[in-house]
Design an enzyme around this catalytic site. Sequence first.
Site, PDB file in Angstrom:
ATOM      1  N   HIS A  16      -2.615   6.195  -5.250  1.00  0.00           N
ATOM      2  CA  HIS A  16      -3.519   5.276  -4.443  1.00  0.00           C
ATOM      3  C   HIS A  16      -4.660   6.021  -4.140  1.00  0.00           C
ATOM      4  O   HIS A  16      -4.743   7.000  -3.364  1.00  0.00           O
ATOM      5  CB  HIS A  16      -2.971   4.776  -3.139  1.00  0.00           C
ATOM      6  CG  HIS A  16      -3.824   4.068  -2.193  1.00  0.00           C
ATOM      7  ND1 HIS A  16      -3.296   3.342  -1.145  1.00  0.00           N
ATOM      8  CD2 HIS A  16      -5.313   3.508  -2.532  1.00  0.00           C
ATOM      9  CE1 HIS A  16      -4.291   2.558  -0.508  1.00  0.00           C
ATOM     10  NE2 HIS A  16      -5.361   2.720  -1.507  1.00  0.00           N
ATOM     11  N   GLY A  61       0.648  -1.318  -0.091  1.00  0.00           N
ATOM     12  CA  GLY A  61       0.020   0.013  -0.008  1.00  0.00           C
ATOM     13  C   GLY A  61       0.882   1.325   0.032  1.00  0.00           C
ATOM     14  O   GLY A  61       0.460   2.238  -0.413  1.00  0.00           O
ATOM     15  N   HIS A 116     -14.169  11.188 -16.084  1.00  0.00           N
ATOM     16  CA  HIS A 116     -13.733  11.578 -17.279  1.00  0.00           C
ATOM     17  C   HIS A 116     -12.679  12.459 -17.379  1.00  0.00           C
ATOM     18  O   HIS A 116     -12.460  13.513 -16.548  1.00  0.00           O
ATOM     19  CB  HIS A 116     -14.707  12.251 -18.351  1.00  0.00           C
ATOM     20  CG  HIS A 116     -15.214  13.540 -17.614  1.00  0.00           C
ATOM     21  ND1 HIS A 116     -14.583  14.566 -18.353  1.00  0.00           N
ATOM     22  CD2 HIS A 116     -16.313  13.758 -17.094  1.00  0.00           C
ATOM     23  CE1 HIS A 116     -15.180  15.841 -17.931  1.00  0.00           C
ATOM     24  NE2 HIS A 116     -16.082  15.076 -17.028  1.00  0.00           N
ATOM     25  N   ILE A 166      -9.657   7.936   2.292  1.00  0.00           N
ATOM     26  CA  ILE A 166     -10.947   7.385   2.308  1.00  0.00           C
ATOM     27  C   ILE A 166     -11.996   8.329   2.089  1.00  0.00           C
ATOM     28  O   ILE A 166     -11.774   9.350   3.041  1.00  0.00           O
ATOM     29  CB  ILE A 166     -11.108   6.112   3.239  1.00  0.00           C
ATOM     30  CG1 ILE A 166     -12.459   5.342   3.028  1.00  0.00           C
ATOM     31  CG2 ILE A 166     -10.862   6.877   4.718  1.00  0.00           C
ATOM     32  CD1 ILE A 166     -12.191   4.061   3.907  1.00  0.00           C
TER      33      ILE A 166
END
Length: 208
Positions: A144, A68, A135, A165
């Site tokens: 990430h 990660g 887009h 998050i």
Amino acid sequence: MKRLAILGAGGHGKVVADTAECCGWEHVDFFADGWPAQTTNGSWSVVGDTSLLIEQLSHYDGVVVAIGHNSIRKAKLDELARVGAPLVSLVHPAATVSRRASIGLGSVVFAGVVVNADAVIGPGAILNTGCSVDHDCVLGECVHVSPGARLAGGVRVGNLSWIGIGASVRQLIRIGAGVTVGAGAVAVSDVEDSVTVLGVPAKVFFRT
């Protein structure tokens, strides 16, 4: 039998392995630098470390780095690329990726992700569960995007940045390289390189 090697045997690796099986990889082995102290990762076996993986590359049809931490992931991808490892990308069948988008080598795209038309995802990216990249977004190397994060149209994200998050980025915003956008933050203006931004609207919390 399609054989996949995964370098990195933590929780993120479990999701990578599960995604790989959903993509039709029939046999998955983990490699981790904690081996031989670590011999399992959930339902899967840890069979060696980075050096052993490099020795055994001919045994595998594909290799993915499941680490990660963006900088460490990039270093491992670079090391494997130098020795000719068969690096692959994984896109979960429950992800929705436009045929007009591109996904860079060594990236993973998990279930529930949406990537829309003309988005460009750089190599080594993690598009984590349920995030969306709209887009014309352009993501650099080893970015990430965390679960539930939202990038509106035309966003640019620099190399090694992390979108936390549930974070949101307004359309046409530029996020610099080495940036952390904190959990739940809302970026409504450009973000310079090498900073952490938090809050609504997102503001610089510290510089690295």
